[in-house]
Design an enzyme around this catalytic site. Structure first.
Site: not given
Length: 473
Positions: A305-306, A309, A394
């Site tokens: 998820h990170e 980004h 997500d």
């Protein structure tokens, strides 16, 4: 054409500056009224949220994952936090209102000037006087908040089992924080004032370059020199977790340089993971609490998820948004920089607004006080954008075939952090930069991605493709 555009902008700023510099506008009373309205609005939002903690059952999506005991604890913890936030909000408003009504800003300017004279420093040394004034103002406005910080750590967090800190550690952290604010903040403020004094009316672009440079420098300095003052970062040991994280980073082309574990449990049992660094050199930091409470695949899913980004350049986009906001703020400040009515309404000698050298620090602080209530609108917009980015990150993890692990990791984090799953929609819009857990789980369940994420050395199929493969079988 460029010169004519600059002249036109300068003309508009000059016209607006004359328009808003009038005794008819009492900036102090306008500021007091607007902050009371903002506080009333925030109190209203917090009071809307409190009934959510009286709901007896979790949302349907979490019934199978959250025990009755854990849900009750989460509701109690969230209620206590919200009540604390409500009382702290009211206290801060009365403190700020009291400082304004008592004329503390002008009074401290005169006091620090007299103090400098006693030690042989002329108050006409405007930069030195401004730094002394800002130091005194910071201390007098922040010290009353220390008991609240102590209560939050050693009563509220202690009550619900999160605090791992000691009084000695808390005191040392507080001292370090104030020391860092002085060591970093005062030189930056001095540079800020000198640039405006040197550049005159053309200070905005020069100041933007200076402030962007400071932000980029801190990205390098913080993890190397500042973070170690509070937490210990150690290389993540060799093992399955490190192997899988490095493998994922390599497949995505993420420029991973270091992989750390941080001793977050030293102060709290809350969990987190993040990355930082320059575009060509990134560092991933994982809290030891996250590793302790999650499986290897769940930690990798959280990092997936990170890395979403990073893949979508969310930090860069948010940085650009904040720079645009800063540019707008400085441009508006250029309208008020010589506003004698602004100075006079807060008890300062209005001649200071046009003095040479000018104590620009006063004008900027008063301008910030007047402008502060507009931050509520900015907060709504930024939260809306960051929530959109969270959904996108997500979806990225879902495309990595980590939906199940990310869902279970988010549920565990939610349970570990004792977060209430019930939120009022207006409270959530104003206070949450992330969607709520039920919203995130629902979005991942409803995601119908058709694209396949291209990874180096590995193919990852979307859920739709896997379902089609099952049908073929």
């Amino acid at each position: 054409m460029t010169n004519s555009l600059v002249s036109a902008i300068d003309g508009v700023i000059t016209y607006l500056a004359k328009l808003v510099d009038t005794p008819k506008i009492n900036y102090r009373e306008l500021m007091i009224l607007s902050t009371w309205i903002q506080t009333a609005f925030e109190v209203y939002i917090l009071r809307r949220q409190l009934p959510c903690y009286e709901r007896p059952l979790p949302p349907p999506a979490l019934k199978q994952h959250v025990s009755k005991e854990t849900f009750t604890k989460a509701q109690s913890y969230s209620k206590d936090k919200t009540r604390f936030a409500l009382l702290k909000l009211i206290f801060d408003q009365f403190l700020g209102w009291g400082l304004i009504k008592l004329g503390a800003y002008a009074g401290l300017w005169n006091f620090t000037g007299g103090l400098l004279s006693k030690i042989g420093i002329s108050p006409n040394r405007v930069t030195t006087h401004s730094l002394a004034w800002m130091t005194a103002l910071t201390l007098i406005s922040s010290f009353p908040g220390l008991p609240w910080s102590y209560y939050q750590t050693f009563v509220l967090e202690q009550k619900h089992g999160f605090n791992k800190s000691t009084v000695k550690l808390w005191v040392m952290d507080t001292i370090k924080t104030y020391a860092l604010a002085a060591v970093i903040g005062l030189p930056v403020l001095a540079g800020f004032l000198r640039i405006i004094d040197w550049a005159g009316k053309s200070f905005v672009p020069w100041l933007m370059v200076f402030l962007i440079g400071i932000q980029l420098t801190l990205q390098i300095v913080y993890p190397t020199f500042i973070q170690p003052l509070f937490n210990k970062l150690e290389p993540l040991p060799q093992g399955e977790l490190r192997t899988k994280v490095e493998e994922l980073a390599g497949q995505l082309g993420f420029p991973l340089k270091h992989l750390y574990v941080i001793d977050g449990s030293k102060r709290s049992s809350h969990s987190n993971a993040y990355f930082y660094g320059l575009p060509w050199s990134k560092h991933i930091v994982i809290y030891d609490t996250l590793i302790k409470d999650s499986t290897v695949d769940e930690v990798v899913a959280v990092l997936g998820h990170e890395l979403g980004h990073w893949y979508y350049a969310h930090p860069t986009k948010l940085l650009l948004v904040t720079q645009l906001h800063l540019l707008l703020t400085l441009t508006i400040f250029s309208i008020f920089i010589n506003n004698k009515s602004l100075y006079a309404s807060f008890g300062f000698d209005p001649s200071l607004a046009v003095a040479i050298p000018q104590p620009i620090c006063i004008g900027f602080m008063l301008f910030q006080l007047v402008l502060e209530p507009t931050d509520a609108f900015v907060k709504f917009l930024l939260n809306a954008e960051t929530r959109r980015m969270e959904y996108q990150a997500d979806e990225f993890a879902v495309q990595l075939d980590k939906k199940s692990d990310l869902s279970s990791a988010l549920i565990k984090l939610h349970i570990t952090n004792l977060s209430s799953p019930h939120n009022d929609w207006l409270y959530s819009m104003y206070h949450h930069s992330h969607p709520t857990l039920p919203e995130r789980l629902n979005a991942m369940d409803n995601y119908k991605g058709e694209k396949r994420l291209e990874l180096k050395g590995k193919e990852t199929k979307t859920e739709t493709e896997r379902e089609e493969g099952k049908k073929d079988l």
